[in-house]
Design a protein around this motif. Structure first.
Motif, mmCIF file in Angstrom:
data_model
loop_
_atom_site.group_PDB
_atom_site.id
_atom_site.type_symbol
_atom_site.label_atom_id
_atom_site.label_comp_id
_atom_site.label_asym_id
_atom_site.label_seq_id
_atom_site.Cartn_x
_atom_site.Cartn_y
_atom_site.Cartn_z
ATOM 1 N N THR A 163 -1.368 -2.436 -9.704
ATOM 2 C CA THR A 163 -1.544 -1.839 -8.636
ATOM 3 C C THR A 163 -1.154 -0.093 -8.842
ATOM 4 O O THR A 163 -1.252 0.609 -7.651
ATOM 5 C CB THR A 163 -0.727 -2.389 -7.476
ATOM 6 O OG1 THR A 163 0.506 -2.299 -7.648
ATOM 7 C CG2 THR A 163 -1.299 -3.619 -7.153
ATOM 8 N N ARG A 164 -0.680 0.150 -9.953
ATOM 9 C CA ARG A 164 -0.176 1.320 -9.862
ATOM 10 C C ARG A 164 0.728 1.710 -8.946
ATOM 11 O O ARG A 164 0.596 2.797 -8.152
ATOM 12 C CB ARG A 164 -1.283 2.773 -10.129
ATOM 13 C CG ARG A 164 -2.041 2.419 -11.291
ATOM 14 C CD ARG A 164 -1.304 2.919 -12.586
ATOM 15 N NE ARG A 164 -2.130 2.757 -13.830
ATOM 16 C CZ ARG A 164 -1.152 2.018 -14.800
ATOM 17 N NH1 ARG A 164 -0.257 1.401 -14.651
ATOM 18 N NH2 ARG A 164 -2.278 1.900 -15.997
ATOM 19 N N PRO A 165 2.063 0.975 -8.755
ATOM 20 C CA PRO A 165 2.898 1.630 -7.988
ATOM 21 C C PRO A 165 3.876 2.501 -8.157
ATOM 22 O O PRO A 165 4.077 3.130 -9.069
ATOM 23 C CB PRO A 165 3.880 0.008 -8.045
ATOM 24 C CG PRO A 165 3.811 -0.348 -9.256
ATOM 25 C CD PRO A 165 2.408 0.060 -9.929
ATOM 26 N N SER A 208 5.608 -2.592 -5.108
ATOM 27 C CA SER A 208 4.991 -3.639 -5.895
ATOM 28 C C SER A 208 5.842 -4.603 -6.492
ATOM 29 O O SER A 208 6.763 -4.048 -6.881
ATOM 30 C CB SER A 208 3.939 -3.138 -6.879
ATOM 31 O OG SER A 208 3.020 -4.294 -7.629
ATOM 32 N N ARG A 236 0.843 -1.323 0.009
ATOM 33 C CA ARG A 236 -0.065 0.005 0.123
ATOM 34 C C ARG A 236 0.911 1.378 -0.178
ATOM 35 O O ARG A 236 0.279 2.137 -0.402
ATOM 36 C CB ARG A 236 -1.099 -0.084 0.992
ATOM 37 C CG ARG A 236 -2.127 -1.165 1.148
ATOM 38 C CD ARG A 236 -3.183 -0.739 1.978
ATOM 39 N NE ARG A 236 -2.714 -1.214 3.445
ATOM 40 C CZ ARG A 236 -2.855 -2.376 3.994
ATOM 41 N NH1 ARG A 236 -3.049 -3.125 3.450
ATOM 42 N NH2 ARG A 236 -2.570 -2.308 5.448
ATOM 43 N N GLY A 247 -5.115 -1.867 -5.493
ATOM 44 C CA GLY A 247 -4.069 -0.913 -5.995
ATOM 45 C C GLY A 247 -4.868 0.427 -5.740
ATOM 46 O O GLY A 247 -4.241 1.396 -5.035
ATOM 47 N N GLN A 248 -6.060 0.524 -6.151
ATOM 48 C CA GLN A 248 -6.883 1.662 -5.592
ATOM 49 C C GLN A 248 -7.720 1.691 -4.588
ATOM 50 O O GLN A 248 -8.476 2.532 -4.218
ATOM 51 C CB GLN A 248 -7.859 1.958 -6.948
ATOM 52 C CG GLN A 248 -7.057 2.196 -8.369
ATOM 53 C CD GLN A 248 -7.980 1.974 -9.416
ATOM 54 O OE1 GLN A 248 -9.231 1.890 -9.331
ATOM 55 N NE2 GLN A 248 -7.364 1.774 -10.709
ATOM 56 N N GLY A 255 3.328 1.440 -1.939
ATOM 57 C CA GLY A 255 3.422 1.837 -3.421
ATOM 58 C C GLY A 255 4.558 0.914 -3.868
ATOM 59 O O GLY A 255 5.262 0.959 -4.791
ATOM 60 N N LEU A 290 -0.468 -7.698 -3.149
ATOM 61 C CA LEU A 290 -0.950 -6.525 -3.869
ATOM 62 C C LEU A 290 -1.700 -5.629 -2.871
ATOM 63 O O LEU A 290 -2.271 -4.660 -3.306
ATOM 64 C CB LEU A 290 -2.154 -7.152 -4.494
ATOM 65 C CG LEU A 290 -1.678 -8.173 -5.975
ATOM 66 C CD1 LEU A 290 -3.070 -8.692 -6.485
ATOM 67 C CD2 LEU A 290 -0.983 -7.069 -6.978
#
Lengths: 248, 326, 289
Positions: free
Chosen positions: A161-163, A79, A75, A104-105, A77, B201
């Motif tokens: 997850t858009r890390p 990944s 969380r 990720g969001q 960031g 994740l």
């Protein structure tokens, strides 16, 4: 962005990580090279939190993440993709990416909304599918997808997850030359602000995408520098690259 | 991933309508059977939420139901609360119990999870078995049903109560189907498929599993309230682990992970039990053999098997098996 | 509560511990070898008691029952092995739990059909149907015999596991199955042998318990839970674990029942839950688990 300070890890008497330190600037592409057993994956597992280091510190954006669990670090960031595919085998490619994007969001927990119908989640899945060239296979069950596609999905899950920091553990492990080619393109297409740390066996890929290279041997950093410096470095060449080419 | 297919909706409504007709046309005995089916179906649906979609095979669902029933009795009989708030306390107690079990067993999986739920269930059983204030092993009577007189509904009537139980089945099914189709349910299925990756994740899987077990226990609590109001008497026998084992059998016979299968399983289980009992005392052996046969034949259960046939028809084998290489 | 009370309860606890040991050792080694969970183990114990009663009635000899009934249970176990158990290796814990739970139901009704639903007694052999004097306490000789039997089997198993080749193979397979297979050990056949020995011991425990508790159709289910608790507390797959677990559970249940009535049963479950959460590998696990 990511800073590792004097990280040490031993199993019993065996030291697998020895006093490893390095700093990744925001947007930097760093490749970690090293022969098998150099402690690359062990280092990775300490970064993401599946292994606890014996000593040392790990900082993300200047803050220590040592006390954080695997999920909490994600969380923050961080990944990762795995060396061995670690997917949701029973689900489709789309469902795999949806789960990752929703997580990720921060949309993985609502009991009122369906994350799979969320516009933002779907948009992310569409983009990531394009990035990893899986757009045509979104509805395929993962277990019936080819090894190469699964390899791409492995990276896709980490990307979805858009890390802020992407850790890739040998993304090209076990795939053929054409697929390695597409990984080159994928890595170049990543947003410039994304910080990337890659464990890699493939030398060409390393020299092509890396801003800097860290060479690990017996759990120790034996060299750090730009690709050009790495190529020219005699120590690296002697103890490592020569051996590498002999094996290849 | 859970999908509320039209076929499932159809089977759900047809089964409930069939049971309603059976209760209306049949006599007192038929209505008793319908209520028995409804209680078992709710329990089985609640177990399927965690076992079928979360991979958490619990042997504590009987105890969750019983805890709800006893809490209802404590508030309504011992403390004199009206039935409705007492029922909410019962359901809440059951949900808390489930969440606590899920939290404590957070990292245990497989056989260790099964054993742990067994331990917590038996713990609750033993507490009520020994607690003289609540009647101990004699059980406790003097309970009452909801008073819906102000709506013109007489809950004392056996047909009305059977209808009420069927409505609760529908409500519990709807709640379960709803949650399974939200982000929460999707993530739960993700954890079931690959917990390690879900954690990587960014999902706190321990918390998620605990909440899922809490939700499931809440639904099981509804069964406890109906059971308590049904015969207006409760005993520790509700909590014993073999009750949970029977519920698991119902889920497996009907079809694990189909949500509608457990309802069918409950209908078949109860009818079979009464039909066989009419001829012989030995219905256990029939259920035992059925269970073994179901597991050995692939474990899909009745509804799972039907669905398997249907999907094979509409999707010829091999169509998805060939993957074009990218 | 004088000394005689403590001696009496100590002997009772020891006797219960030995029964638990006989049941749990088979279960734990089976589990250790292939992670197979057999809920029907308690049913085999029940079968041992009922078959023993019939054998004793037919032959007039308790000793014949004590020898023949466990062998009969082993035969039943072997049939089970080839029809069901073998297919369930590696089928996952849920399928194993379900099938063996189904077997409990089947055996329950088979026993009801064969022997009826009433409690049946078995008298101890005349030579043991007396009381002995232990430190001034009169105690049934038969119960002392159970303790001795348990200790003898414990010692026998210990020597087998520690000193013989098959013992070494079992230990190796429990510690690291894949490695043992790679070294040429036939884990499947070992599993079969251990399964049969487990059945014999369960049957033996059933016959041995019958004169003390009588045979009832509920005895299989009621002994199953304490046995599983012993297995988990002790640590899967280890003889030392089964011994320690049996003694812990046997003593907690016996002393708890007289010292803390009402709370004793909960005590064992609390212990089990604590072990599962804090030390899921058990107190004395076989290495590699």
């Amino acid at each position: 962005m990511l800073e590792v300070r004097k990280l040490c890890k031993s199993f019993g008497g065996l030291q697998v990580t020895r006093n490893v330190s390095f700093v990744l600037e925001p947007g930097e592409r760093r490749v970690i090279l090293g022969p098998n057993g150099a402690g690359k994956t062990t280092l990775f597992n300490q970064l993401v939190g599946t292994l606890t280091p014996s000593s040392g510190d790990i900082l993300v954006q200047g803050r220590s993440v040592m006390g954080l669990s695997v999920s909490a670090r994600a969380r923050e960031g961080l990944s990762r993709s795995y060396q061995k595919n670690n997917l949701f085998e029973d689900l489709s490619v789309r469902e795999n990416l949806m789960l990752a994007a929703a997580a990720g969001q921060g949309k993985a927990r609502s009991i009122w909304r369906d994350s799979f119908r969320d516009a933002e989640v779907r948009e992310t899945v569409r983009e990531v599918a394009q990035q990893v060239a899986l757009t045509d296979m979104l509805d395929m069950p993962v277990r019936s997808a080819s090894y190469g596609s699964r390899r791409q999905l492995e990276v896709g899950l980490a990307l979805a997850t858009r890390p802020r920091i992407l850790l890739m553990d040998e993304p090209t492990s076990g795939v053929g030359p054409t697929m390695i080619e597409s990984f080159h393109r994928l890595l170049h297409s990543l947003p410039r602000e994304l910080t990337v740390l890659i464990i890699e066996h493939d030398m060409d890929l390393a020299f092509d995408v890396a801003d800097r290279i860290t060479v690990l041997n017996f759990g120790e950093v034996v060299f750090e520098g730009t690709p050009d410096e790495t190529r020219g470095n005699k120590v690296v060449r002697d103890i490592y690259l020569g051996d590498w080419q002999a094996n290849a | 991933m859970f999908r509320q297919s039209p076929a499932r909706t159809l089977v759900l409504l047809a089964t409930l309508a069939g049971l309603a007709v059976y209760a209306s046309a049949g006599g007192y005995f038929a209505r008793e059977i319908v209520v028995e089916i409804a209680i078992l179906a709710i329990l089985a649906i609640s177990l399927d939420v965690v076992a079928g979609f979360g991979g958490m095979v619990s042997l504590a669902h009987g105890a969750m139901m019983g805890l709800s029933a006893y809490t209802y009795a404590i508030f309504s009989v011992k403390l004199g609360w009206p039935p409705l708030p007492s029922a909410l306390m019962g359901i809440g107690a059951s949900a808390l119990f489930g969440t606590a079990i899920g939290w404590i067993t957070g990292r245990t999986t497989g056989i260790f999870f099964i054993m742990a739920t067994l331990a917590f269930g038996q713990m609750a059983y033993t507490v009520f078995f020994k607690w003289r204030w609540l009647g101990g092993d004699d059980g406790l009577g003097g309970l009452s049903r909801f008073d819906l007189g102000w709506l013109g509904i007489k809950m004392g009537d056996s047909l009305t109560f059977a209808f009420f139980a069927l409505v609760m089945v529908l409500a519990v099914y709807a709640a379960a189907a709803w949650v399974l189709r939200t982000a929460f349910g999707r993530t739960l299925t993700g954890i079931h498929t690959n917990e390690d990756r879900m954690r990587a994740l960014g999902v706190s899987t321990v918390v998620h599993r605990a909440q899922a077990l809490g939700f499931s226990a809440m639904l099981a609590g509804v069964a406890g309230i109906i059971a308590a109001q049904h015969i207006l008497y409760i005993s520790p026998e509700m909590l014993v682990w073999t009750v949970s084992g029977e519920v698991l059998i119902v889920v497996i016979l009907g079809g694990l992970g189909t949500l509608i299968g457990p309802l069918l399983g409950a209908v078949i289980f109860v009818l079979l039990k009464h039909e066989i009992s009419a001829y012989t005392n030995h219905w256990h052996i029939v259920i035992g053999i059925l269970l073994i046969a179901t597991v050995l034949s692939g474990g899909r259960g009745i509804y799972g098997q039907v669905e398997h046939w249907l999907t094979r028809r509409t999707q010829p084998a091999g169509k998805t098996a060939e993957a074009p290489d990218a | 509560m004088d000394a005689s009370f403590w001696i009496l309860q100590f002997l009772n606890a020891a006797q219960f511990s030995m029964l638990l040991f006989l049941l749990s050792i088979g279960l734990t080694v089976i589990f250790g070898l292939l992670h197979f969970i057999n809920l029907a183990h308690g049913a085999l114990y029940m079968l041992g008691a009922y078959i023993g009663i019939s054998v004793a009635a037919a032959t007039g000899s308790f000793w014949a029952a004590l020898i023949l009934a466990p062998l009969a249970v082993m035969l039943i176990g072997a049939v089970l092995y080839f029809t069901l158990i073998d297919r369930l290796r590696g089928a996952g814990p849920m399928n194993q739990v379900l099938v063996t739970f189904g077997l409990i139901f089947v055996f329950l009704d088979l026993v009801r059909m064969g022997w009826g639903d009433v409690a049946l007694g078995l008298s101890a052999p005349p030579s043991l149907a007396v009381t002995s004097d232990i430190l001034g306490v009169k105690y049934p000789s038969y119960r002392l015999f159970i303790i001795a039997l348990g200790l003898a089997i414990m010692a026998g198993l210990w020597i087998t596991l520690a000193r013989t080749q098959i013992g070494a193979m079992i230990r190796a397979s429990v510690e690291n199955g894949p490695m043992a297979s790679a070294m040429g050990i036939n884990v499947g056949r070992l599993f079969f042998i251990v399964f049969c020995v487990g059945c014999v011991l369960a049957g033996l425990a059933g016959v041995a318990a019958a004169p003390v508790t009588s045979a009832t159709t509920g005895m299989g289910i009621s002994i199953l839970i304490p046995t599983l608790i012993v297995v988990v507390i002790g640590g899967l797959g280890s003889l030392q674990g089964a011994i320690a677990g049996s003694i812990i559970v046997g003593f907690i249940e016996t002393f708890g029942a007289v010292l803390l009535p009402g709370f004793a049963a909960v005590l064992t479950y609390i212990l089990l839950a604590a072990i599962l959460v804090l030390r899921p590998q058990g107190l004395l696990p076989a290495r590699g688990h």
